[in-house]
Scaffold this motif. Structure first.
Motif, short mmCIF file in Angstrom:
data_model
loop_
_atom_site.label_atom_id
_atom_site.label_comp_id
_atom_site.label_asym_id
_atom_site.label_seq_id
_atom_site.Cartn_x
_atom_site.Cartn_y
_atom_site.Cartn_z
N SER A 197 0.81 -1.38 -0.10
CA SER A 197 -0.39 -0.44 0.07
C SER A 197 1.28 1.64 -0.03
N ASP A 205 -5.19 3.35 -6.96
CA ASP A 205 -5.87 1.78 -6.79
C ASP A 205 -6.04 0.90 -8.88
N GLU A 206 -4.10 0.77 -9.03
CA GLU A 206 -4.58 1.15 -10.66
C GLU A 206 -3.07 -0.29 -10.92
N VAL A 219 -1.57 -4.22 -8.55
CA VAL A 219 -1.85 -4.94 -7.59
C VAL A 219 -0.18 -5.50 -7.38
#
Length: 146
Positions: A8, A45-46, A48
């Motif tokens: 994150s 959040d583009e 992972v």
């Protein structure tokens, strides 16, 4: 002990040096835009992103981009980046990162993951092939660089 976790924005300080080493592997110099690029991917959040830590120290990462395929009418994922620090190679960390990426893609409903690697990156090719990944014999890739 090796730990793989989803990264994150709070992992940015640990992720950034790994990404710069990865870029260096592909003959790219350090760049002041790297931090903002990573920030944007994580905040929007583009991507992972999984980060590998050994005894709490960051040693590798993988970055995957969810996208879509009109041909298969499904979600597909691009495993764009995979890197393990030289001092931590040969310990199965890349396999653990691949496990995490593949599991996340399946869980999200993707029908496949695809990637590309340098023609001379034979260690990576051996890893992918040992996991059952197949070289694409149907589609040819083209790039237009601006």
């Amino acid at each position: 002990m090796t730990d793989i976790s989803r990264a994150s924005i709070s992992d940015l300080a640990e992720l950034h040096p790994l990404v710069e080493k990865y870029r260096e592997f592909y003959k790219q110099p350090e760049h002041p835009k790297t931090v903002q690029f990573l920030t944007d991917r994580l905040e929007n959040d583009e991507a992972v992103v999984f980060i590998a830590r050994v005894d709490g120290n960051p040693v590798g990462f993988t970055m995957i981009y969810p996208t879509f395929s009109t041909v298969s009418l499904s979600a597909v994922w691009l495993l764009n980046d995979l890197y393990v620090a030289e001092t931590s190679r040969g310990q199965g960390i890349a396999n653990l990162l691949m496990d995490a990426a593949e599991a996340a893609a399946r869980e999200a409903g993707a029908t496949r993951i695809f990637l590309r690697t340098a023609h001379d990156n034979t260690p990576a090719q051996a890893l992918y092939e040992s996991r059952g990944w197949k070289q694409d014999e149907v589609f040819r890739r083209y790039d237009l660089v601006f």
